[in-house]
Design a protein around this motif. Structure first.
Motif, PDB file in Angstrom:
ATOM      1  N   ALA A   1       0.660  -1.201   0.173  1.00 23.65           N
ATOM      2  CA  ALA A   1       0.137  -0.094   0.117  1.00 23.65           C
ATOM      3  C   ALA A   1       1.056   1.158  -0.035  1.00 23.65           C
ATOM      4  CB  ALA A   1      -0.855  -0.079   1.136  1.00 23.65           C
ATOM      5  N   ALA A   2       1.903   1.145   0.663  1.00 18.43           N
ATOM      6  CA  ALA A   2       2.829   2.392   0.638  1.00 18.43           C
ATOM      7  C   ALA A   2       3.372   2.558  -0.485  1.00 18.43           C
ATOM      8  CB  ALA A   2       3.868   2.068   1.713  1.00 18.43           C
ATOM      9  N   GLY A   3       3.855   1.414  -1.312  1.00 19.91           N
ATOM     10  CA  GLY A   3       4.551   1.657  -2.601  1.00 19.91           C
ATOM     11  C   GLY A   3       3.477   2.072  -3.608  1.00 19.91           C
ATOM     12  N   ILE A   4       2.266   1.877  -3.311  1.00 24.11           N
ATOM     13  CA  ILE A   4       1.183   2.573  -4.443  1.00 24.11           C
ATOM     14  C   ILE A   4       1.152   3.926  -4.000  1.00 24.11           C
ATOM     15  CG2 ILE A   4      -1.285   2.594  -4.917  1.00 24.11           C
ATOM     16  CD1 ILE A   4      -1.237  -0.641  -4.487  1.00 24.11           C
ATOM     17  N   VAL A   5       0.937   4.256  -2.941  1.00 21.43           N
ATOM     18  CA  VAL A   5       1.085   5.716  -2.601  1.00 21.43           C
ATOM     19  C   VAL A   5       2.318   6.460  -3.073  1.00 21.43           C
ATOM     20  CG1 VAL A   5       1.284   7.742  -0.711  1.00 21.43           C
ATOM     21  CG2 VAL A   5      -0.358   5.634  -0.575  1.00 21.43           C
ATOM     22  N   ILE A   6       3.420   5.872  -2.810  1.00 23.60           N
ATOM     23  CA  ILE A   6       4.631   6.423  -3.376  1.00 23.60           C
ATOM     24  C   ILE A   6       4.537   6.765  -4.830  1.00 23.60           C
ATOM     25  CG2 ILE A   6       7.256   6.344  -3.826  1.00 23.60           C
ATOM     26  CD1 ILE A   6       6.879   5.108  -0.678  1.00 23.60           C
ATOM     27  N   GLU A   7       4.312   5.637  -5.576  1.00 26.82           N
ATOM     28  CA  GLU A   7       4.299   5.600  -7.118  1.00 26.82           C
ATOM     29  C   GLU A   7       3.314   6.665  -7.542  1.00 26.82           C
ATOM     30  OE1 GLU A   7       6.746   4.844  -8.728  1.00 26.82           O
ATOM     31  OE2 GLU A   7       7.801   3.426  -7.124  1.00 26.82           O
TER      32      GLU A   7
END
Length: 70
Positions: A21-27
């Protein structure tokens, strides 16, 4: 920015799903920032080329995170 970093760092440490989920937000954030940059039609060609490459990479990373989340 610090608050976002702290929130995402906590998510990453919480679980695999939290990390995804954090990776999605970052991207998504990176893509939005790069799209804003690319709206500038006066960018030097080398800067535009790098920004376009980063944008494409972020789109691929986002797709990978989304596949993992599904």
């Amino acid at each position: 920015l610090q608050a976002l970093y702290s929130t995402l760092a906590a998510q990453v440490r919480s679980s695999r799903a939290g990390a995804v989920a954090a990776g999605i937000v970052i991207e998504r954030t990176d893509i939005a920032d790069l799209e804003e940059l690319l709206e500038n039609r006066d960018l030097p060609a080398d800067v535009q080329a790098v920004a376009e490459s980063l944008h494409a990479g972020s789109q691929r990373h986002l797709a990978a995170f989304q596949r993992t989340a599904a």
